[in-house]
Structures are given as structure tokens and as C-alpha cells.
Design a protein around this motif. Structure first.
Motif, short mmCIF file in Angstrom:
data_model
loop_
_atom_site.label_atom_id
_atom_site.label_comp_id
_atom_site.label_asym_id
_atom_site.label_seq_id
_atom_site.Cartn_x
_atom_site.Cartn_y
_atom_site.Cartn_z
N ILE A 87 0.85 -1.25 -0.06
CA ILE A 87 0.04 -0.12 -0.03
C ILE A 87 0.91 1.22 0.13
O ILE A 87 0.25 2.14 -0.06
CB ILE A 87 -1.01 0.06 1.19
N SER A 88 2.24 1.38 0.02
CA SER A 88 3.12 2.34 0.11
C SER A 88 4.57 1.92 -0.22
O SER A 88 4.82 0.63 0.01
CB SER A 88 3.09 2.99 1.40
N LYS A 89 5.11 2.83 -0.95
CA LYS A 89 6.44 2.56 -1.21
C LYS A 89 7.55 2.61 -0.02
O LYS A 89 8.55 2.18 0.18
CB LYS A 89 7.17 3.58 -2.26
N ASN A 90 6.92 3.39 1.10
CA ASN A 90 7.51 3.67 2.18
C ASN A 90 7.15 2.64 3.40
O ASN A 90 6.05 2.11 3.14
CB ASN A 90 7.17 5.10 2.96
N SER A 91 7.94 2.48 4.32
CA SER A 91 7.63 1.90 5.61
C SER A 91 6.68 2.46 6.48
O SER A 91 6.61 3.90 6.60
CB SER A 91 8.84 1.58 6.49
N LEU A 92 5.36 1.95 6.62
CA LEU A 92 4.51 2.57 7.65
C LEU A 92 4.40 1.87 8.81
O LEU A 92 4.70 0.59 9.20
CB LEU A 92 3.16 2.43 7.00
N ARG A 93 4.21 2.69 9.89
CA ARG A 93 4.02 2.08 11.07
C ARG A 93 2.81 1.06 11.19
O ARG A 93 1.98 1.13 10.47
CB ARG A 93 3.56 3.24 12.49
N SER A 94 2.96 -0.08 11.96
CA SER A 94 1.84 -1.13 11.94
C SER A 94 0.51 -0.69 12.29
O SER A 94 -0.25 -1.03 11.51
CB SER A 94 2.51 -2.20 12.90
N GLN A 95 0.31 0.25 13.04
CA GLN A 95 -0.90 0.93 13.43
C GLN A 95 -1.60 1.33 11.95
O GLN A 95 -2.83 1.30 11.52
CB GLN A 95 -1.12 1.87 14.60
N THR A 96 -0.72 2.22 11.35
CA THR A 96 -1.09 3.15 10.39
C THR A 96 -1.37 2.08 9.04
O THR A 96 -2.31 2.43 8.27
CB THR A 96 0.10 4.24 9.94
N ALA A 97 -0.37 1.19 8.93
CA ALA A 97 -0.59 0.27 7.93
C ALA A 97 -1.91 -0.71 7.80
O ALA A 97 -2.82 -0.83 6.85
CB ALA A 97 0.51 -0.85 7.80
#
Length: 69
Positions: A39-49
Motif C-alpha cells: 500500500i506504500s513505497k515507504n515503511s508505515l507504522r503497523s497501526q497506520t498500515a
């Protein structure tokens, strides 16, 4: 959490660690016929992901959406 649409298709979301999945985890998922998506090229925090993944799913399936407990 398990979400189903009218076709009774099961959907599960797996939010990985910030460092990525191990080769063993990826292979196990492939053997289980898991469909991979990002859902993103960047790493997201687990809560956000987790919130993003569920939101994207609901938006794409809104007319078929219902919670199953």
C-alpha cells in the motif's frame, strides 16, 4: 478480524515488521496462496498500515461490505 463479501470470499490482512518479511515467511505465505499487495513505497507504522489496508478494502468493496463476527 475476518471480512467477507457476498461471494463468501475470505480476506485477511497481514501487516509485516518494519524490516520486512523473512524468506521463510514469504515462502510459507506463497505456499498458502496468499496474494501479496503493497500500500506504500515507504515503511508505515503497523497501526497506520492496518488502518490503511482495511480502509482501502472497504472503499473498493463498499457495496458488498458487512462485518462477520
Amino acid at each position: 478480524m475476518c471480512i467477507r463479501d457476498r461471494g463468501e470470499r475470505k480476506v485477511a490482512f497481514f501487516v509485516g515488521p518494519e524490516g520486512g518479511w523473512s524468506e521463510c515467511e514469504i515462502e510459507t505465505a506463497r505456499e498458502s496462496k496468499v496474494v501479496f499487495a503493497s500500500i506504500s513505497k515507504n515503511s508505515l507504522r503497523s497501526q497506520t498500515a492496518a488502518v490503511c489496508a482495511v480502509s482501502i478494502f472497504i472503499a473498493s468493496e463498499i457495496e458488498n461490505f458487512r462485518w462477520i463476527r
